[in-house]
Design an enzyme around this catalytic site. Structure first.
Site, PDB file in Angstrom:
ATOM      1  N   ASP A   9       0.888  -1.165   0.000  1.00  0.00           N
ATOM      2  CA  ASP A   9       0.000   0.000   0.000  1.00  0.00           C
ATOM      3  C   ASP A   9       0.930   1.220   0.000  1.00  0.00           C
ATOM      4  OD1 ASP A   9       0.892   0.229   2.608  1.00  0.00           O
ATOM      5  OD2 ASP A   9      -1.093   0.195   3.542  1.00  0.00           O
ATOM      6  N   HIS A  10       0.362   2.413   0.243  1.00  0.00           N
ATOM      7  CA  HIS A  10       1.181   3.631   0.230  1.00  0.00           C
ATOM      8  C   HIS A  10       2.263   3.582   1.313  1.00  0.00           C
ATOM      9  CE1 HIS A  10      -2.292   4.003   2.824  1.00  0.00           C
ATOM     10  NE2 HIS A  10      -1.603   4.832   3.584  1.00  0.00           N
ATOM     11  N   CYS A  66       3.019  -3.376   3.933  1.00  0.00           N
ATOM     12  CA  CYS A  66       2.224  -2.216   4.355  1.00  0.00           C
ATOM     13  C   CYS A  66       2.993  -1.552   5.497  1.00  0.00           C
ATOM     14  CB  CYS A  66       0.786  -2.591   4.712  1.00  0.00           C
ATOM     15  SG  CYS A  66       0.585  -3.724   6.100  1.00  0.00           S
ATOM     16  N   GLY A  67       2.343  -0.694   6.249  1.00  0.00           N
ATOM     17  CA  GLY A  67       3.051   0.007   7.312  1.00  0.00           C
ATOM     18  C   GLY A  67       3.577  -0.956   8.362  1.00  0.00           C
ATOM     19  N   THR A  68       2.704  -1.821   8.822  1.00  0.00           N
ATOM     20  CA  THR A  68       3.078  -2.790   9.857  1.00  0.00           C
ATOM     21  C   THR A  68       3.282  -4.204   9.311  1.00  0.00           C
ATOM     22  OG1 THR A  68       0.744  -3.286  10.208  1.00  0.00           O
ATOM     23  CG2 THR A  68       1.725  -1.584  11.625  1.00  0.00           C
ATOM     24  N   GLY A  69       2.728  -4.489   8.161  1.00  0.00           N
ATOM     25  CA  GLY A  69       2.694  -5.859   7.633  1.00  0.00           C
ATOM     26  C   GLY A  69       1.495  -6.625   8.162  1.00  0.00           C
ATOM     27  N   ILE A  70       0.824  -6.072   9.148  1.00  0.00           N
ATOM     28  CA  ILE A  70      -0.281  -6.809   9.793  1.00  0.00           C
ATOM     29  C   ILE A  70      -1.529  -6.822   8.909  1.00  0.00           C
ATOM     30  CG2 ILE A  70      -1.837  -6.887  11.766  1.00  0.00           C
ATOM     31  CD1 ILE A  70       0.445  -5.635  13.452  1.00  0.00           C
ATOM     32  N   GLY A  71      -1.892  -5.672   8.375  1.00  0.00           N
ATOM     33  CA  GLY A  71      -3.090  -5.611   7.517  1.00  0.00           C
ATOM     34  C   GLY A  71      -2.944  -6.519   6.311  1.00  0.00           C
ATOM     35  N   MET A  72      -1.759  -6.537   5.735  1.00  0.00           N
ATOM     36  CA  MET A  72      -1.510  -7.406   4.573  1.00  0.00           C
ATOM     37  C   MET A  72      -1.613  -8.871   4.969  1.00  0.00           C
ATOM     38  SD  MET A  72      -1.161  -5.848   1.742  1.00  0.00           S
ATOM     39  CE  MET A  72      -0.448  -4.462   0.818  1.00  0.00           C
ATOM     40  N   HIS A  99       8.809 -24.798   7.996  1.00  0.00           N
ATOM     41  CA  HIS A  99       7.798 -25.501   8.794  1.00  0.00           C
ATOM     42  C   HIS A  99       6.368 -25.257   8.314  1.00  0.00           C
ATOM     43  CE1 HIS A  99      10.562 -25.835  12.605  1.00  0.00           C
ATOM     44  NE2 HIS A  99      11.177 -26.211  11.487  1.00  0.00           N
ATOM     45  N   ARG A 133       7.480 -34.201   9.118  1.00  0.00           N
ATOM     46  CA  ARG A 133       6.463 -34.040  10.162  1.00  0.00           C
ATOM     47  C   ARG A 133       5.638 -32.765   9.963  1.00  0.00           C
ATOM     48  NH1 ARG A 133      11.084 -31.920  12.328  1.00  0.00           N
ATOM     49  NH2 ARG A 133      10.896 -30.145  13.758  1.00  0.00           N
ATOM     50  N   HIS A 134       6.182 -31.829   9.199  1.00  0.00           N
ATOM     51  CA  HIS A 134       5.456 -30.565   8.975  1.00  0.00           C
ATOM     52  C   HIS A 134       4.372 -30.708   7.912  1.00  0.00           C
ATOM     53  CE1 HIS A 134       8.310 -28.674  11.574  1.00  0.00           C
ATOM     54  NE2 HIS A 134       9.309 -29.114  10.829  1.00  0.00           N
TER      55      HIS A 134
HETATM   56  C1  RB5 Z   1      -1.743   2.669   6.590  1.00  0.00           C
HETATM   57  O1  RB5 Z   1      -1.758   3.855   7.306  1.00  0.00           O
HETATM   58  C2  RB5 Z   1      -1.584   1.483   7.530  1.00  0.00           C
HETATM   59  O2  RB5 Z   1      -2.715   1.349   8.310  1.00  0.00           O
HETATM   60  C3  RB5 Z   1      -1.325   0.220   6.745  1.00  0.00           C
HETATM   61  O3  RB5 Z   1      -0.200   0.380   5.939  1.00  0.00           O
HETATM   62  C4  RB5 Z   1      -1.055  -1.048   7.535  1.00  0.00           C
HETATM   63  O4  RB5 Z   1      -0.068  -0.833   8.505  1.00  0.00           O
HETATM   64  C5  RB5 Z   1      -2.216  -1.753   8.057  1.00  0.00           C
HETATM   65  O5  RB5 Z   1      -2.107  -2.818   8.666  1.00  0.00           O
END
Ligand code: RB5
Length: 147
Positions: A9-10, A66-72, A99, A133-134
């Protein structure tokens, strides 16, 4: 040499460019699904592009930033057949390929520096799934999708 699908993302745009350049350096084909600039976009739209490229087998692995990688990672893991792993260390990258047979690497540009991210990418690409095993555990992960 493999086809690797990549998108961001941006908030992951700059790191995506570094990772795409590294893919080329390593001799891979980088299928860049965007975005083309840092205008604000929604990360699930770009997770969808990469996971769609993986499912029909156009690309063997995917990379999402993405910013955190979490949303992706949350988004990609909603898709059938996708095992997306958010990695902050080389250890995680090696373990999740070996694994979990992870097929999408997620990174956070606001969390992980470029040098570490490039090393994570190299390790992720170079590590094969161990099977053994995996294998049965990954099959059980797949079975969860059907429920
Ligand atoms: C964008 O501001 C941010 O929310 C996105 O990149 C990401 O970190 C979401 O998980």
């Amino acid at each position: 040499m493999a086809n690797i699908a990549i998108a961001s993302d941006h908030a992951g745009f700059a790191l995506k460019a570094e990772l795409a350049a590294e893919l080329l350096k390593l001799g891979h084909v980088a299928l860049d699904f965007g975005p083309a600039d840092t205008s604000s976009v929604d990360y699930p739209d770009f997770a969808q592009k990469v996971t769609t490229a993986l499912n029909p087998g156009h690309a063997s692995l995917g990379v999402l930033v993405c910013g955190t990688g979490i949303g992706m990672s949350i988004s990609a893991n909603k898709v059938h057949g996708i095992r997306a792993a958010l990695c902050h260390t080389e250890f995680e990258a090696r373990a999740t390929r070996a694994h979990n047979d992870a097929n999408v690497l997620c990174l956070g540009q606001r969390v992980t520096g470029v040098g570490v991210a490039l090393e994570i990418l190299r390790v992720f690409l170079a590590t094969p799934f161990e099977g053994g095993r995996h294998q049965a555990r990954v099959e059980k992960v797949r079975a969860l999708e059907a429920k």
